[in-house]
Scaffold this motif. Structure first.
Motif, mmCIF file in Angstrom:
data_model
loop_
_atom_site.group_PDB
_atom_site.id
_atom_site.type_symbol
_atom_site.label_atom_id
_atom_site.label_comp_id
_atom_site.label_asym_id
_atom_site.label_seq_id
_atom_site.Cartn_x
_atom_site.Cartn_y
_atom_site.Cartn_z
ATOM 1 N N ARG A 121 4.754 5.181 -5.804
ATOM 2 C CA ARG A 121 4.498 5.108 -7.219
ATOM 3 C C ARG A 121 3.763 6.129 -7.753
ATOM 4 O O ARG A 121 3.835 6.819 -8.727
ATOM 5 N N HIS A 122 2.491 6.307 -7.300
ATOM 6 C CA HIS A 122 1.444 7.307 -7.632
ATOM 7 C C HIS A 122 2.049 8.539 -7.445
ATOM 8 O O HIS A 122 1.943 9.438 -8.454
ATOM 9 N N PHE A 123 2.778 8.992 -6.533
ATOM 10 C CA PHE A 123 3.041 10.332 -6.292
ATOM 11 C C PHE A 123 4.289 10.599 -7.444
ATOM 12 O O PHE A 123 4.615 11.747 -7.865
ATOM 13 N N VAL A 166 4.511 9.498 -10.310
ATOM 14 C CA VAL A 166 3.832 9.503 -11.658
ATOM 15 C C VAL A 166 3.267 10.987 -11.761
ATOM 16 O O VAL A 166 3.551 11.629 -12.707
ATOM 17 N N PHE A 167 2.608 11.343 -10.639
ATOM 18 C CA PHE A 167 2.079 12.615 -10.604
ATOM 19 C C PHE A 167 2.861 13.563 -10.661
ATOM 20 O O PHE A 167 2.805 14.642 -11.165
ATOM 21 N N THR A 180 3.917 11.045 0.310
ATOM 22 C CA THR A 180 3.432 9.631 0.843
ATOM 23 C C THR A 180 3.304 9.731 2.511
ATOM 24 O O THR A 180 2.379 9.444 2.900
ATOM 25 N N LEU A 215 2.454 1.646 -3.541
ATOM 26 C CA LEU A 215 1.364 2.297 -4.729
ATOM 27 C C LEU A 215 1.338 3.784 -4.215
ATOM 28 O O LEU A 215 1.433 4.457 -5.275
ATOM 29 N N LEU A 216 1.439 4.130 -3.134
ATOM 30 C CA LEU A 216 1.218 5.708 -3.083
ATOM 31 C C LEU A 216 2.376 6.389 -3.348
ATOM 32 O O LEU A 216 2.487 7.287 -4.114
ATOM 33 N N SER A 219 0.677 -1.232 -0.205
ATOM 34 C CA SER A 219 0.081 -0.043 0.247
ATOM 35 C C SER A 219 0.738 1.390 0.011
ATOM 36 O O SER A 219 0.654 2.355 -0.913
#
Length: 149
Positions: free
Chosen positions: A48-50, A52-53, A83, A45-46, A42
């Motif tokens: 990696r999201h940030f 890409v963002f 994160t 995932l956060l 989890s």
């Protein structure tokens, strides 16, 4: 409201780890909380999201990896900071007091408190041993500073 430290001070001996653990657990109903903490996949995932963002936001502004060799560490560091911000927010919004947790867990004999006491005592002792094992290095540094002055 600030409270006075009731342990030994002014050069006296510190209280034993067991005594300190007991003092902390005496305050457990108001001072001990359990927080939601996301870990593992989890958290990844956060991050990696940030990543890409941040990459997308920088690309909108014409900033790319080719032009800036230190951009990747910048992005990764800021992704971890964002994160941590999210995870700390989740933890602060979702806390459970010790009494509530004992009630939910059906722990009428307060075994969780005994486990906490054992863990506190053990960690306090470990922290003290760790400090004592490295205090010689501090002494050498202070002596060196005094000699150089």
């Amino acid at each position: 409201m600030a409270t006075l430290w009731d342990g030994k001070r002014d050069g006296g001996e510190p209280v034993e780890a067991a005594t300190l653990a007991s003092q902390i657990l005496e305050r457990a109903d108001r001072d001990v909380t359990f927080m939601v903490h996301l870990v593992g996949e989890s958290r990844d995932l956060l991050v990696r999201h940030f990543v890409v963002f941040i990459e997308a936001e920088l690309a909108k502004r014409g900033i790319s990896y080719g032009a800036h060799p230190l951009l990747r560490p910048f992005i990764e560091t800021h992704a971890r900071e964002l994160t941590d911000f999210v995870l700390q927010g989740i933890g602060l919004r979702h806390q459970f007091g010790l009494q509530a947790l004992e009630t939910m867990a059906g722990d009428p004999s307060r075994l969780l408190r005994v486990d906490l006491w054992d863990a506190l005592q053990s960690h306090i002792n470990d922290a003290q041993r760790h400090f004592v094992s490295g205090v010689g290095g501090l002494q050498r540094i202070l002596v060196q500073i005094e000699t150089d002055a």
